[in-house]
Design an enzyme around this catalytic site. Structure first.
Site, mmCIF file in Angstrom:
data_model
loop_
_atom_site.group_PDB
_atom_site.id
_atom_site.type_symbol
_atom_site.label_atom_id
_atom_site.label_comp_id
_atom_site.label_asym_id
_atom_site.label_seq_id
_atom_site.Cartn_x
_atom_site.Cartn_y
_atom_site.Cartn_z
ATOM 1 C CG ASP A 89 1.098 0.374 -5.416
ATOM 2 O OD1 ASP A 89 1.744 0.928 -4.502
ATOM 3 O OD2 ASP A 89 0.926 -0.852 -5.472
ATOM 4 C CG LEU A 126 -11.416 15.704 -14.433
ATOM 5 C CD1 LEU A 126 -11.777 14.373 -15.081
ATOM 6 C CD2 LEU A 126 -9.889 15.841 -14.353
ATOM 7 C CG HIS A 184 4.927 9.591 -0.904
ATOM 8 N ND1 HIS A 184 4.186 8.572 -1.464
ATOM 9 C CD2 HIS A 184 5.390 9.116 0.290
ATOM 10 C CE1 HIS A 184 4.219 7.527 -0.652
ATOM 11 N NE2 HIS A 184 4.936 7.827 0.416
HETATM 12 C C1 FPP Z 1 1.364 4.287 -2.981
HETATM 13 O O1 FPP Z 1 2.753 4.183 -3.131
HETATM 14 C C2 FPP Z 1 0.968 5.676 -2.906
HETATM 15 C C3 FPP Z 1 0.375 6.235 -1.813
HETATM 16 C C4 FPP Z 1 0.083 5.508 -0.581
HETATM 17 C C5 FPP Z 1 0.003 7.652 -1.795
HETATM 18 C C6 FPP Z 1 -0.387 8.259 -3.102
HETATM 19 C C7 FPP Z 1 -0.095 9.682 -2.998
HETATM 20 C C8 FPP Z 1 0.359 10.494 -3.962
HETATM 21 C C9 FPP Z 1 0.520 10.116 -5.362
HETATM 22 C C10 FPP Z 1 0.758 11.878 -3.661
HETATM 23 C C11 FPP Z 1 -0.135 12.657 -2.749
HETATM 24 C C12 FPP Z 1 -1.506 12.873 -3.247
HETATM 25 C C13 FPP Z 1 -2.097 14.070 -3.384
HETATM 26 C C14 FPP Z 1 -3.541 14.140 -3.705
HETATM 27 C C15 FPP Z 1 -1.380 15.338 -3.260
HETATM 28 P P1 FPP Z 1 3.556 3.370 -2.036
HETATM 29 O O2 FPP Z 1 4.141 4.350 -1.095
HETATM 30 O O3 FPP Z 1 2.693 2.329 -1.409
HETATM 31 O O4 FPP Z 1 4.655 2.712 -2.935
HETATM 32 P P2 FPP Z 1 5.384 1.313 -2.686
HETATM 33 O O5 FPP Z 1 4.314 0.249 -2.768
HETATM 34 O O6 FPP Z 1 6.349 1.250 -3.811
HETATM 35 O O7 FPP Z 1 6.036 1.415 -1.353
#
Ligand code: FPP
Length: 253
Positions: free
Chosen positions: A30, A141, A47
């Site tokens: 997150d 893994l 991201h």
């Molecule tokens: C939450 O941050 C994160 C996500 C919804 C997506 C997680 C994805 C990645 C780490 C990259 C893509 C994954 C792969 C497997 C290539 P948020 O956007 O909710 O952050 P915020 O709460 O600060 O807005």
């Protein structure tokens, strides 16, 4: 056995106990959006940096000898985000698999997914199928990608599956127990997570692994996901190792 896997610039002097590692680590990644916002960058850059953090954590888990790493990459609720952002996340997934497959292989990683994969864009589905097939004979893994995943719908899917089996005589109601139910979930064959890490200080499960987290130790860290790396991972494992896991029982000595 004690092990200091990497030279670290860390103030803490205690080390990770290699004989008490969590078998299965689950992570709610997150804070990508906030990371970008703090730098006046578009969310997509958050991201993109999140993928870099994932790459580091996969490598670190693999080196440590963790059996399973489950990461929440896209939830069933994430479709509610702007179309552009959903598109970026899907593109990053496809790119990650394309670019990283070779390194994942070198690290002996097995790729697996959980969630409603058939609803993802076709290109992502194709890349996933290819990555799963080409890493299935590896022995290290297990990288379990939660994609279009929701804990409640996973449970509903399991209930439907078992109900059908009861109706067609393949399952006896009396024989449905916790083990049988666990083996009907998307995580079939995997141990339940020992450690759940959530970054960016939020204290929610967000519909993640609702059944499997029953006795999991939760470590919430303040770092935003793109800032998380091997040092933070080791700190989280050390915090886990200080916990007293009783699984509802008491210690007798
Ligand atoms: C939450 O941050 C994160 C996500 C919804 C997506 C997680 C994805 C990645 C780490 C990259 C893509 C994954 C792969 C497997 C290539 P948020 O956007 O909710 O952050 P915020 O709460 O600060 O807005």
């Amino acid at each position: 056995m004690w092990f200091k896997p990497w030279k670290q610039n860390t103030e803490s002097t205690d080390q990770v106990a290699m004989d008490r590692l969590p078998r299965h680590i689950a992570i709610i990644m997150d804070g990508n959006g906030r990371w970008a916002q703090k730098r006046a960058l578009p969310r997509s850059m958050g991201h993109r940096s999140g993928v870099e953090a994932l790459r580091k954590v996969v490598k670190a888990c693999s080196k440590l000898g963790i059996e399973v790493l489950t990461v929440y990459a896209f939830s069933t609720e994430n479709w509610k985000r702007p179309k552009d952002e959903v598109g970026v996340l899907m593109t990053l997934l496809t790119e990650y698999l394309r670019k990283e497959l070779q390194e994942l292989h070198q690290n002996n990683v097995i790729i697996r997914t959980m969630g409603k994969i058939n609803d993802l864009p076709l290109e992502a589905q194709r890349e996933l199928a290819h990555s799963i097939k080409s890493t299935r004979d590896n022995t290290g893994l297990v990288l379990n990608l939660a994609l279009n995943y929701g804990g409640r719908s996973e449970i509903i899917d399991a209930v439907r599956k078992l109900s059908k089996e009861v109706l067609n005589g393949k399952q006896r109601i009396e024989e449905i127990d916790e083990h049988c139910f666990s083996e009907t979930l998307y995580t079939q064959g995997l141990p339940d997570p020992d450690l759940l890490i959530r970054t960016s200080g939020e204290m929610r499960l967000s519909n993640f692994l609702l059944w499997q987290l029953a006795y999991t130790e939760i470590v919430i860290v303040e770092e935003l996901w793109p800032d998380f790396g091997q040092k933070a991972l080791l700190e989280a494992i050390k915090a886990y190792q200080k916990r007293d896991r009783r699984f509802g029982g008491i210690h007798t000595s």
